[in-house]
Design an enzyme around this catalytic site. Structure first.
Site, PDB file in Angstrom:
ATOM      1  CG  ASN A 160      -2.004  -0.954   1.241  1.00 43.14           C
ATOM      2  OD1 ASN A 160      -2.451  -1.394   0.182  1.00 43.14           O
ATOM      3  ND2 ASN A 160      -2.464  -1.337   2.412  1.00 43.14           N
ATOM      4  N   GLY A 166       1.288  -1.028   3.987  1.00 40.67           N
ATOM      5  CA  GLY A 166       0.596  -2.296   3.812  1.00 40.67           C
ATOM      6  C   GLY A 166       1.219  -3.293   4.752  1.00 40.67           C
ATOM      7  CG  LEU A 204       6.198  -2.754   1.614  1.00 45.09           C
ATOM      8  CD1 LEU A 204       6.127  -2.162   0.211  1.00 45.09           C
ATOM      9  CD2 LEU A 204       6.380  -1.621   2.618  1.00 45.09           C
ATOM     10  CG  ASN A 205       4.380  -1.866   6.913  1.00 49.17           C
ATOM     11  OD1 ASN A 205       4.978  -1.162   6.107  1.00 49.17           O
ATOM     12  ND2 ASN A 205       3.259  -1.492   7.499  1.00 49.17           N
ATOM     13  CG  ASN A 214      -5.138  -6.805  17.883  1.00 52.34           C
ATOM     14  OD1 ASN A 214      -6.235  -7.376  17.850  1.00 52.34           O
ATOM     15  ND2 ASN A 214      -4.867  -5.760  17.110  1.00 52.34           N
ATOM     16  CD  GLU A 254       0.154   2.136  26.891  1.00 55.28           C
ATOM     17  OE1 GLU A 254      -0.303   1.953  28.045  1.00 55.28           O
ATOM     18  OE2 GLU A 254       0.171   3.248  26.337  1.00 55.28           O
ATOM     19  CG  ASP A 272       2.666  -4.585   9.988  1.00 58.92           C
ATOM     20  OD1 ASP A 272       1.879  -5.514  10.250  1.00 58.92           O
ATOM     21  OD2 ASP A 272       2.309  -3.526   9.420  1.00 58.92           O
TER      22      ASP A 272
END
Length: 295
Positions: A10, A38, A41-42, A180, A217, A246
């Site tokens: 992205n 994106g 990609l990350n 998460n 956190e 990522d």
């Protein structure tokens, strides 16, 4: 062992704002930047910067994809499995507030043009024991999982963003699930559930799976059949949280590739993420392995 990331690419349009725009509201942005992003990609860039040879498969627009291809090739990622289409690349509109938190609007673009023939063409070059990294930002995710599983690949899934496509996937075929609390609750159909209950329900639902639950956190928790390991965060001055998850995922997989102990792998992933949040942008904020070692 080869690592294939079949993932999104992205262009991120990042707007700095005092607060996230509300319904019916018009606000001014104090700054605007364009970054490569994106989740796919990350995560490939995180893997490459961690020292892993990563093959990225995906799609970009022929007119606007050059910046994305360059970002990957500049860090040594293999881009030979990326197709160019006569359409727009995927992009994201990201609001970043004063605290460094963000909200994101995605447009799939070329990421949603991944067909079954292309998937088969890519996967024929990979085999048993290779790692297949996936997120939920490309089309035909369920088919990619099924085909990778048939080939005996080790499937790592980061099921973000959660939508109906996840529930079409056979998650029993996934070896590593990295998610998460919100994503875990959605997959389980649970609400108002604490982390301990989420972990208990996830391990009961997927008894053979290796699960990493990220807790913001509060750090992260890894659990498999034999162990449960908690990792705290490393403190940092938060500038932008966009690619933190990522970065964590990429460095965690790098630990798998290296055969590193899970405890040490979680530690390195947490360190890397702490560096990422201290910098602007998505992929540009991801640190190299040397920086993580010096943290």
């Amino acid at each position: 062992m080869k690592v294939l990331n079949f993932g999104s690419l992205n262009l991120d349009y990042v707007y700095d704002v005092d607060h996230f725009v509300r319904e019916g509201e018009t606000i001014s942005s104090t700054d605007m930047n364009i970054f490569c992003g994106g989740k796919g990609l990350n995560q490939s860039i995180a893997l490459a910067k961690a020292g892993v040879k990563v093959y990225h498969a995906g799609a970009v627009g022929s007119a606007d994809g050059a910046m994305l291809l360059k970002a990957l090739s500049d860090v040594g990622a293999d881009i030979s499995y990326i197709k160019r289409y006569d359409m727009s690349s995927g992009h994201a509109i990201i609001q970043k507030n004063r605290s460094g938190n963000n909200c994101i609007l995605l447009y799939g673009g070329a990421n949603q043009n991944i067909g079954v023939d292309f998937i088969k063409e890519v996967l024929k070059d990979f085999d048993k024991g290779d790692i297949l990294l996936l997120q939920n930002e490309v089309s035909n995710l369920s088919f990619i999982i099924d085909e990778g599983y048939k080939r005996g690949m080790s499937i790592v899934l980061n099921p973000s963003p959660i939508n109906e496509k996840i529930f079409e996937c056979d998650l029993e075929k996934v070896e590593y699930l990295i998610l998460n609390e919100i994503e875990a609750a959605d997959i389980l159909g649970a609400s108002d559930t604490g982390e301990d209950e989420l972990i208990e329900k996830l391990t009961k639902r997927f008894p053979g799976m290796k699960i990493v639950l990220t807790l913001g956190e509060k750090g992260s928790v890894y659990v498999d059949k034999t162990q449960k390991i908690r990792q705290e965060i490393y403190k940092a001055d938060v500038v932008d949280t966009t690619a933190a998850g990522d970065t964590f995922t990429g460095y965690f997989i790098a630990g798998i590739v290296a055969g590193t102990d899970v405890s040490e792998t979680l530690k390195q992933a947490a360190k890397a993420a702490s560096i990422t949040v201290s910098r602007k942008g998505a992929s540009p904020s991801i640190p190299f392995a040397k920086e993580v070692c010096e943290r």
